[in-house]
Design an enzyme around this catalytic site. Structure first.
Site, PDB file in Angstrom:
ATOM      1  N   PRO A   2     -10.426 -40.921 -18.864  1.00  0.00           N
ATOM      2  CA  PRO A   2      -9.792 -39.385 -19.773  1.00  0.00           C
ATOM      3  C   PRO A   2      -9.077 -38.443 -19.210  1.00  0.00           C
ATOM      4  O   PRO A   2     -10.845 -37.931 -19.065  1.00  0.00           O
ATOM      5  CB  PRO A   2     -10.077 -39.689 -20.775  1.00  0.00           C
ATOM      6  CG  PRO A   2     -10.946 -41.142 -21.115  1.00  0.00           C
ATOM      7  CD  PRO A   2     -11.251 -41.334 -19.567  1.00  0.00           C
ATOM      8  N   GLU A   3      -8.070 -37.544 -19.207  1.00  0.00           N
ATOM      9  CA  GLU A   3      -8.088 -36.455 -19.070  1.00  0.00           C
ATOM     10  C   GLU A   3      -7.625 -35.757 -19.935  1.00  0.00           C
ATOM     11  O   GLU A   3      -7.958 -36.200 -21.021  1.00  0.00           O
ATOM     12  CB  GLU A   3      -6.853 -36.305 -17.948  1.00  0.00           C
ATOM     13  CG  GLU A   3      -7.261 -36.679 -16.326  1.00  0.00           C
ATOM     14  CD  GLU A   3      -6.552 -37.078 -15.619  1.00  0.00           C
ATOM     15  OE1 GLU A   3      -5.449 -35.795 -15.254  1.00  0.00           O
ATOM     16  OE2 GLU A   3      -5.689 -38.318 -14.807  1.00  0.00           O
TER      17      GLU A   3
END
Length: 279
Positions: A2-3
């Site tokens: 996840p960014e």
């Protein structure tokens, strides 16, 4: 992994569940994830109140009335789920918070961390040690902060011979950007991922800084990008996947000029780009 947009989505979902609410109990299902978990974690959290939630890069920081911070890193496969009834925990549900009701409510809330591959992490440490924490020390500026600018981006990249794509992934230069949004921001700005970071000056820096902010804000609005593991805490998918212009689109027509999207490997990561639109 996840960014920034996915982590921001998680933080926003957790706000009404955790902020100004008391921990009735905590379940810790194992002694380690990616690294060993803090000793006596459940005991240290019990009866504590979360005073505020923040995000730094790809990490959620949950501040407690004890002067400590609970840090959450989702890793490659971690996800957070929120329930109003106590769930039956599965094999990969490693951590759970049981939260007292909000004023005027009569139900508890349960926050569960699921992490099949165990690349995530939870830490609990003194708030005064944030700047020295091994995951947070030396991180670059937040691209969605008021201080982020083209001039700041140009200064960070000055003299660097690495590709601009790799520079965008360097968390000491800019916090929170990963492979998906680096690809998308470079396409939006018309800059080739092959270009040297040190050449991002003047108008190019303006275009890239604007594209970074635009791309990240659009992804947050859509709840992130669901590729493989990421889901929102309520179980919804992230819809930014429907807006992806180049990431994962190799061999498909460019949405601007209809040339075929190309892909190359840079430092072990796939880069997707249009050789006609991006220079």
């Amino acid at each position: 992994m996840p960014e920034l947009p996915e982590v921001e989505t998680v933080k926003q979902a957790l706000l009404p569940v955790l902020e100004n609410r008391r921990v009735l109990s905590a379940f810790v299902g194992r002694s380690n994830l990616r690294w060993p978990l803090p000793e006596n974690l459940a005991k240290r959290l019990k009866n504590r109140v979360f005073t505020r939630l923040t995000r730094r890069g790809k990490y959620v920081l949950m501040h407690l009335d004890s002067g400590e911070v609970l840090l959450l890193h989702l890793g490659m496969s971690g996800s957070v789920r929120i329930y109003q009834q106590k769930p039956d925990l599965g094999q990969h549900d490693h951590f759970m918070l049981e939260m007292a009701p909000q004023i005027g409510q009569n139900y508890l809330s349960y926050v569960v961390l699921n992490d099949p591959r165990r690349f995530g992490w939870i830490d609990l440490f003194a708030e005064s040690a944030i700047l020295k924490h091994k995951l947070l020390a030396g991180m670059g500026p937040e691209p969605l902060s008021n201080k982020f600018s083209a001039a700041q981006l140009e200064a960070a990249f000055k003299g660097r011979s690495v590709s601009v794509k790799n520079a965008l992934l360097n968390q000491t230069l800019i916090a929170g950007i990963g492979n998906i949004y680096a690809n998308e921001a470079l396409f939006l700005s018309g800059i080739s991922p092959r270009r040297k970071a040190g050449t991002i000056t003047g108008e190019r820096a303006n275009r890239l800084a604007t594209a970074i902010v635009t791309t990240l804000r659009a992804a947050i609005e859509d709840g992130g990008t669901s590729l493989r593991d990421h889901v929102q805490p309520g179980g919804e998918i992230g819809y930014f996947v429907q807006r992806l212009a180049v990431y994962g689109q190799a061999g498909k027509p460019c949405p601007r000029c209809s040339s075929l999207i190309k892909t190359i490997i840079q430092s072990g990561r796939s880069s997707f780009y249009c050789s006609r639109c991006q220079r």
